[in-house]
Each structure stands twice: as structure tokens, then as C-alpha cells.
Design a protein around this motif. Sequence first.
Motif: not given
Length: 442
Positions: A60, A64-65, A67-68, A81-82, A85-86, A88-89, A116
Motif C-alpha cells: 500500500l 499512496i506515496d 499519488q501523494s 484524497l484521504s 486512500y482509506q 484503497l487500503s 484520485m
Amino acid sequence: MIVMKFGGSSVANRQQIAKVMEIVQSRLPRRPIVVSSAHKGMTDNLINAAKAAANRQFSLPDVIDFQSEIAQELGCPPEILSGLYQDLSDLLRGIGLVRELSPRSLDHIASFGERMAVRCIADFFTRQGLKSQAYDVWDLGFITDANFGCARPLADYDQRMRQAFAELVPPDVVPIVTGFVGQTEQGDITTVGRNGSDLTATLVGAALGAEEVEIWTDTDGVMTADPSVVPGARNIPLMRFDEAAELAHFGGRVLHPSTLLPAMERGIPVRVLNTNHPGHPGTVIDRQGEAEPQSVTSIAYKENQVVLTISSTGMLQQAGFLAKVFQVLARHDVVVDMISTSEISVSLTSDRLDLVKRAIPDLEEFGECQVRAGKTVLVVVGRNLAQRGGQGAEILKAMAQAGARVDMVSLGMGSINFSMVVDDADIPKAVPILHQVLFEQE
Ligand code: ASP
Ligand code: MG
């Protein structure tokens, strides 16, 4: 109104996204709807993360890195995006727990890239002074069947889209819409297939009656051959839908093969343009194409194909022989691209060795079957090829000059392609010589 679709490389990072904004601004009087892909590389990352999760290798942080970093570069607040992210995780964790990756969950995971990206792009545009809003395309009525990995919108999606659009998109806002993804009526997320954002763009354009669909990519429109293989490749200013569809099908790397259908049905011109060279007129694909085409339009090829040959004297004078052969092939889901027959044998190409092999036992009742893999279907696309004296001779002479053996040839009356089968290994030398003979000589 026009649809402007930007591919992964056009929205790869802040520098590219800033170019996109300038291009969109230049089109404001034409009321643009932007359709965007995920940032370049993101969809691959997501699919890899899903596969890794199914093998209990939870990765994961990487996705996420990825994208962020882009979100940060664009100055987007993390909150936008939070939630994703949640989700997706949670999803990756779920896949890791059950250790199973179904087509349904793969589509769900793959959909995060576009979702995203549009949020980041709309936020960036708005802060830079271009009022924009992100939309998941299904919220605008893009409801599909449940064919995961290859979904298509329901028959009435156009009505749904027109209605949703009128209700949800304020006139002073540029909508930034997800390509590639969709949702079933039950709420399951689907995708239209890899590289499918082009198709989303023409489907959206068809539904909303766009005057034009612009496909923004990283080449100066459609080229006479793949510029990475043929340095002398040049832009094709005008093409007809059927020529471009033929080219896309045979591996012209610029357009997804199904892209042109929705535009063709409604007669909406599709223009292919370069984000890194926005002043270039690119390629216009429409019903007319070039009024009096002077030469062939392009060369394309599809590698890693299979040739199946069935030989039998039983074919002689027999009615319905080919019909029976094709019935068997259809039963085994073999899609045939090219065919060439004589009195005692028929050769055809397909891209699935596994399916062809599966059909062989049933085909053996018709004659001796031979399968050869590692073949390329190489096509020269152009209009009235058969009527041009000497064109075929020129093409075959170029192949001989390249030392490439031609296993099969097919040219239909009035057809727009001259197709050949050669060994995969011969492509690197055959294509440049063929291009030289057809395009670089006077
Ligand atoms: N992001 C999707 C893919 O990489 C769709 C697209 O780029 O057109 O396949
Ligand atoms: Mg693409």
C-alpha cells in the motif's frame, strides 16, 4: 461543447498538468468537458499492488506515496484524497486476507487512479484560477454492464448522462471527469479496459452530442508508423474513421481500438493532438478523411500472433467448408483477424495461442492442422489499395529487400488494408524499409 481527453503522460506531474490547464483555457469558448486518465504509471502500480496483496505482499505505501507526491507537487490539501486512500487500503487489506483477486476487485482497485487524479487536477485548476470540479463518471450517468475489465455502458446511458449533466454541472465550471471507469446499476465499479480513457471520451462525447472530441497525447497526432521504430515517421493530417480504426486495431499505439465507434456512429470528428506541442494541428479523423488520398496512410503491426493452417483436399468443391471451420472457432472463442484461402488450405491468424490450441482437436476432423506462433500481422493501411497499379508489388519488394519472408497475404476488393504475416523477429528491419519505400521516396 467539446470533450478533451488527456492521457497518463499528459497528466504525469505538475509541469504537464500546468500545460493541460493552459490548453483547456484556450478552449473555454467551446465549453470543454475534460476526461482524464490516471497519472502515468498509476494504473500499473495499482494492479501490481493488488496482485502483491493477493500474494500477501502488502505494498500500500508505494501506491499512496506515488499519488501523494503528485498531489503535494500540485499543492493539494491532503483531505481531498484521504477518503480514497482509506478505501484503497481497506480493499488491499481485504484482498490480502482472502488471497483472491477477482476481475471485480481488480477493476475496483484499478479505478482509484482516475478518481484520485481528477480530484487533484480540479483542485489545482481551481486554485490557479480556472474554476473546475471533479466528477466520477458514473455520477454523470455512465452506468455499465457487469463485464469487468471490458465493461460497456447500458443502452440508455446517453439519456442518463444528458440528464445528470444538466442537473449536476454548473455552466461556469469545467468538469474534470474520470476516464476508464464505470459503475453497474448495483454500484459495482467496472472499467472499460486498459487504455480505455479514449473510449470513455468518445462515449461521453456521443452521449452529450459534442461537436468534437480531442484526444491529447504525446505525439503530433497519428503518425505514418510508430516513431520509436521509424525515425522518419510523419504526421497524418486527415484520416477517415475506418482507416484510423484499422490502424488502432493493428497496434497503432495512439488510439484504443474501440475508441472510434461511438464517434463514427454519430459523425463526431476526433482530433488527436500533442500536449507538448499544442500548436501542431495533429490529426483529424472524420467521415471524409482526405478528399483525394495521394498515398497509403500508414503502417501498423501486431506482434505475437498465431497462424493456424488447415489443409484438406476435402475442401475441394465443397459447399459450407469454411462455415463449419468458423463455427468451431466461434465455439472456442477464437477471434480471427486475417484469413487467406486456396482450394486445399485455409490460413488464419489470431492472438490467442491457448484458444487456438483448444480448438485443434475439433478442427482436426476437417484436415491437418498446423499452428505457428511468433508471427506478426503487418498491415499497410490506405484507400483503394487494390486499384493502385504496382502498390502490392512495391510492398512485397520492400519485404524482400528487408530479407523478411512473407507467410501470408490478404487484400480484399475495395479493402483499406494490405495485410501480411511475417516472423516477429523480422519486424525491426522490415518496418523501416517498408516505410522508406512507401513514404520517404519521391
Ligand atoms: N489509466 C488507464 C490505463 O492505464 C486508462 C488509460 O490510461 O486510458 O490503462
Ligand atoms: Mg492512451
